[in-house]
Design a protein around this motif. Structure first.
Motif: not given
Length: 927
Positions: A136-157
């Motif tokens: 199920r885990s996503f492989n980050f090699r498949e997405i270019a960093a240039e296509s991303v405006s930001g990332v949020n890491v939610y450590k709590t539910g």
């Protein structure tokens, strides 16, 4: 040999323009010393300091524990790879493949325990290689960093966040045309210089861009982004194909074993010793089209279509040998450190790995501000990931060898980082590497074709309380339905063959500087074999010896209905502003799993190293089902003790669902003469792994963009999935136990023919095989806790700044190398740290970043795989020539660090890998 299928011509189409990222205004909550109010603060996301300031704002004003990465400018995330950027966040560490971050671990929980979403949507994943399995885990090699405006890491539910991540939910965001005013465009061209390349191009292109425009008084907007990247690379690998417990004990000296630790005097022997070259070529393409319409002031509709195309081909040549019945001495742990085999042979392998992935996602989002206080949102998407959709085999391999028994002695001393190879080929005129002394041995083709589809809808609403004297500010509610379907087709063919090699272009190259970053590299095999595996397969086909593959089909359908409700409160306690979020999420999941496979007629004693199942011609389907319901509450509390100091407490219950392949009903067998006799069967009635999470933190925001924080977390995890084992017989198609024909072989056996010799099949008079059958089950609970320390400081207006963080993670039960019954262990658990220094002024930006991760358990199968502690130094430089043009230089792994993986003990080397530094130079323009 190079695959040019996706290579673009000279201008690379200018790539239409790619990867939207950009400056945008953000609404954030601002807290003064007396009351909690909402203010609008405009942060221009341009440059290192602005990016870090925005990330600090996200952390400060979020409910629960959230860390963020923001683009520094249009098309510029802090690192050239998205996973490399994520590892800069405290508590987030990565695993690398081919000198590139690919999967993430959060707070000690590996990739399978984290959920990755794109713009809040669960994304599918597929894989083609058996070594990667069904994940199920996503492989980050498949997405270019240039296509991303930001990332949020939610450590709590949170109740409104899609479930599936115990470690974290990682949401990747991309831009929309209404993020900009009017026209916006960006284009970038880069050259990737990989110092490791031996086959292929040392410099490969990467182009990206984005164009966005609004029309009709900003009521209609369209955005198009795209990127195209190529990379060639080389890896040196030294190691073995695995260590096996208690095989070939008769000729092993056990006297040095420490019986206080190892009372059973268990021993571990290596299957092989090998040195190989791996040459890889990769092409990656990303694109997104977004249309936004605002027909009336209260409604915004967004339609988006996102695609990615990923193609990777690797060619391996390997010199190795196989230990059939080694002698030697076991050390104190029980490791046979100096295995020797007499009258053996060398092996010369060729491999081709091929992966092609096609990911497509079509989505619709409608936002409706129904009244001043009531708003609704509908989000629907249909997303599919396919691996090797044209059916091409993912893995093709072949082996050549010296004639059996022609090499007087083979051996290896597993001391130090890599083994010392010992070969006495004096019996062979011209030596073991002489083409006249090499014959054919075997070939194999295997791999998945896989399709994963996710259909998901979410209807949500928010009511805002207009009463000024009420602590209740918002009520959030919604429902979601996720239909997750994965279908896999595994194709396998394995055969020993005797074919002429006069038509094979076979050669050998000197070892040269292979693995020269490891001490003892001059004591490996002196030569690496060179030949094309597909040319060998053609010879097999021309000889009429190519066998039909065995096909196994498996699949899972998982449908989850969820509903949630949460409340936001703003109040004061002793004149200190307090914010709270209280929510609950209800989930009901139904699982159906199926397998289609042929029945086993008997075991065939085909080769001295192989017992092969013989299947009938009738495929039968087996289907099993399961279901579960879960309640997932959350409570977030933060209080501003002063204008600068924030305290935070969070509780949440989160879950991760069982691995897909663990639910397939099929029974699979694997056997060798004399054992081991291993089998596995899936269990679709597995319960999800759930975790009760507690977080407590103290955060000090003492200047704009500068802060320090310390946080403690505790996780009580239930229903960890492990392999429950059972020793039992397995029946053939006639309901009789499978037997072992190798114990009392007939005169004509073994027979290497692909057409089974009836005399070599197991009969009722042969001994019944006792199989060790592994079935996944919810077996144990775990406790995990740790500390996260963060510091971010801007040195006034000097342009200098630094970021430092460190994470400590512990579990109540770690892996015990002498516990042979342990089937559960937390993979990915390790301490980690980052240190970043940067300068930004007068149009010049410079960043140096060091990331370190302690040793960790990568995988737990029949024998474990550990990755040693690893530290990597990266850098990034850029200069703004003017307001439009920027030039940049990025460097990855500047000090040529190596990766080493080992088995149960450090001397049990599995793979020592050397990659080399990689640099990217580019120019970009904004309009």
């Amino acid at each position: 040999m190079k695959n040019k299928k996706f290579r673009f011509n000279s201008v690379y189409c200018a790539m239409l323009i790619a990867a939207s990222v950009g400056a945008q205004a953000e609404e954030v909550d601002s807290v003064d010393g007396n009351s909690a109010e909402t203010a609008v603060e405009v942060i221009q996301v341009k440059g290192i300091r602005s990016s870090l300031t925005k990330s600090a704002q996200t952390k400060r004003y979020s409910d629960g524990v959230v860390d963020a990465i923001s683009a520094e400018d249009i098309g510029k995330l802090p690192d050239t790879n998205l996973a490399e950027s994520l590892q800069r966040i405290a508590g987030v560490s990565i695993d690398r493949a081919n000198n590139e971050g690919n999967k993430v671990t959060v707070r000690g929980f590996g990739p399978e325990f984290n959920l990755v979403t794109l713009n809040g949507r669960q994304m599918p994943n597929s894989s083609a290689l058996q070594s990667e399995g069904v994940s199920r885990s996503f492989n980050f090699r498949e997405i270019a960093a240039e296509s991303v405006s930001g990332v949020n890491v939610y450590k709590t539910g949170k109740a409104d966040i899609t479930s599936g991540g115990i470690g974290a939910t990682i949401d990747i965001t991309t831009a929309r045309p209404f993020d900009y005013d009017g026209f916006k465009a960006f284009v970038s061209a880069k050259g990737i210089y990989d110092t490791s390349v031996e086959e292929g191009d040392s410099v490969t292109p990467e182009v990206s861009g984005m164009i966005s425009q609004t029309f009709a008084d900003d009521k209609v907007g369209f955005l198009l982004s795209a990127s195209h990247s190529e990379r060639d690379s080389h890896t040196d690998i030294v190691g073995t194909d695995g260590w096996v417990r208690n095989r070939s004990r008769d000729n092993v000296d056990l006297s040095a074993i420490d019986t206080n630790k190892n009372p059973e005097q268990a021993i571990w022997t290596p299957w092989t010793a090998k040195t190989e070259h791996l040459d890889t070529e990769r092409t990656r393409q990303n694109a997104q089209a977004v249309l936004q319409i605002q027909p009336v002031d209260s409604v915004v509709a967004t339609v988006d279509y996102t695609i990615s195309r990923f193609e990777e081909t690797s060619y391996t040549n390997r010199s190795a040998f196989w230990f059939d019945n080694p002698s030697g001495s076991a050390n104190a742990n029980g490791t046979l450190w100096n295995p020797r085999d007499q009258d053996d042979e060398l092996n010369f392998w060729a491999w081709e790995y091929y992966q092609e992935k096609e990911n497509d996602s079509l989505g619709l989002n409608i936002e409706w501000q129904a009244t001043d206080t009531l708003s609704f949102e509908l989000d629907v998407h249909d997303s599919t990931s396919e691996s090797n959709p044209d059916g091409q085999t993912a893995e093709t391999l072949a082996n050549l060898k010296n004639p059996s028994g022609s090499v007087a002695l083979i051996g290896a001393d597993f001391i130090g980082d890599i083994p010392k190879i010992i070969v006495d080929d004096s019996n062979l005129p011209g030596g073991a590497y002489n083409k006249d002394n090499i014959v054919s041995d075997l070939y194999q083709k295997r791999g998945y074709s896989m399709e994963n589809n996710v259909k998901q809808y979410r209807f949500s609403g928010t009511w805002e309380n207009a009463a000024a004297d009420s602590a209740l500010t918002k009520i959030n509610f919604g429902v979601m339905n996720t239909d997750y379907t994965i279908d896999t087709r595994l194709s396998e063919v394995f055969s020993f063959v005797d074919v002429p090699l006069n038509g094979l272009d076979l050669g050998f190259i000197p070892l040269g500087d292979t693995a020269d970053q490891f001490p003892g590299a001059n004591q490996l095999f002196p030569y690496i074999s060179q030949y094309d595996v597909n040319q060998f397969i053609d010879i097999v086909k021309n000889e009429g010896l190519f066998a039909e593959p065995n096909i196994k089909t498996n699949g899972v359908n998982e449908e989850t209905f969820a509903a949630y409700l949460s409340f936001d409160f703003d109040t004061d306690f002793n004149d200190m502003p307090v914010k709270m979020n209280v929510g609950v999420r209800y989930e009901d999941t139904d699982v159906t799993a199926y397998s289609v496979q042929n029945g086993i007629i008997a075991m065939n004693y085909r080769h001295a190293q192989e017992l092969r199942p013989v299947y009938d011609d009738t495929a039968t389907a087996d289907e099993l089902s399961g279901s579960y319901t879960r309640i997932l509450p959350n409570f977030d509390f933060n209080m501003s003790v002063t204008d600068e100091i924030v305290t935070r407490f969070s509780y949440s219950r989160t879950l991760s669902r069982a691995g897909v392949s663990a639910m397939f009903p099929a029974t699979n067998v694997s056997a060798r003469p004399g054992g081991p006799f291993n089998a596995s069967q899936g269990n679709p009635n597995l319960l999800p792994i759930t975790s009760d999470n507690f977080d407590l933190s103290l955060e000090w925001y003492f200047d704009d963009g500068s802060f320090a924080s310390a946080g403690y977390f505790k996780k009580y995890v239930e229903n960890f999935i492990g392999a429950g084992t059972e020793n039992r017989s397995i029946n053939d198609v006639n309901g009789q136990p499978l037997t072992d024909p190798s114990v009392n072989p007939r005169a004509s056996c073994p027979d290497a023919s692909d057409t089974p010799n009836p005399d070599c099949l197991g009969t009722a008079t042969d001994p019944v095989i006792t199989w060790e059958v592994a079935t996944p089950d919810n077996l144990q609970n775990r406790e995990v806790d740790g500390w996260e320390f963060n510091a971010q400081y801007m040195f006034g207006d000097s342009g200098f700044g630094t970021v430092a963080n460190y994470t400590l993670v512990n579990s109540d039960e770690s892996f015990d190398p002498y516990n042979f019954d342990q089937t559960i262990a937390l993979t990915g658990l390790s301490d980690s740290g980052n240190l970043v220094a940067f300068y930004e002024n007068y149009g010049f930006q410079a960043r140096v970043a060091y990331n370190w991760r302690d040793e960790f358990l990568l995988a737990l199968g029949n024998e474990p795989t550990f990755t040693e502690a690893y530290g990597q130094l990266d850098m990034s430089l850029s200069y703004d020539i003017n307001e439009m043009l920027t030039v940049s230089l990025d460097g990855i792994n500047l000090t040529d660090e190596t990766v080493r993986r080992y088995g149960r003990f450090e001397e049990q080397l599995l793979a020592a890998e050397q990659y080399g530094p990689r640099y990217t130079i580019g120019i970009s323009a904004k309009f």
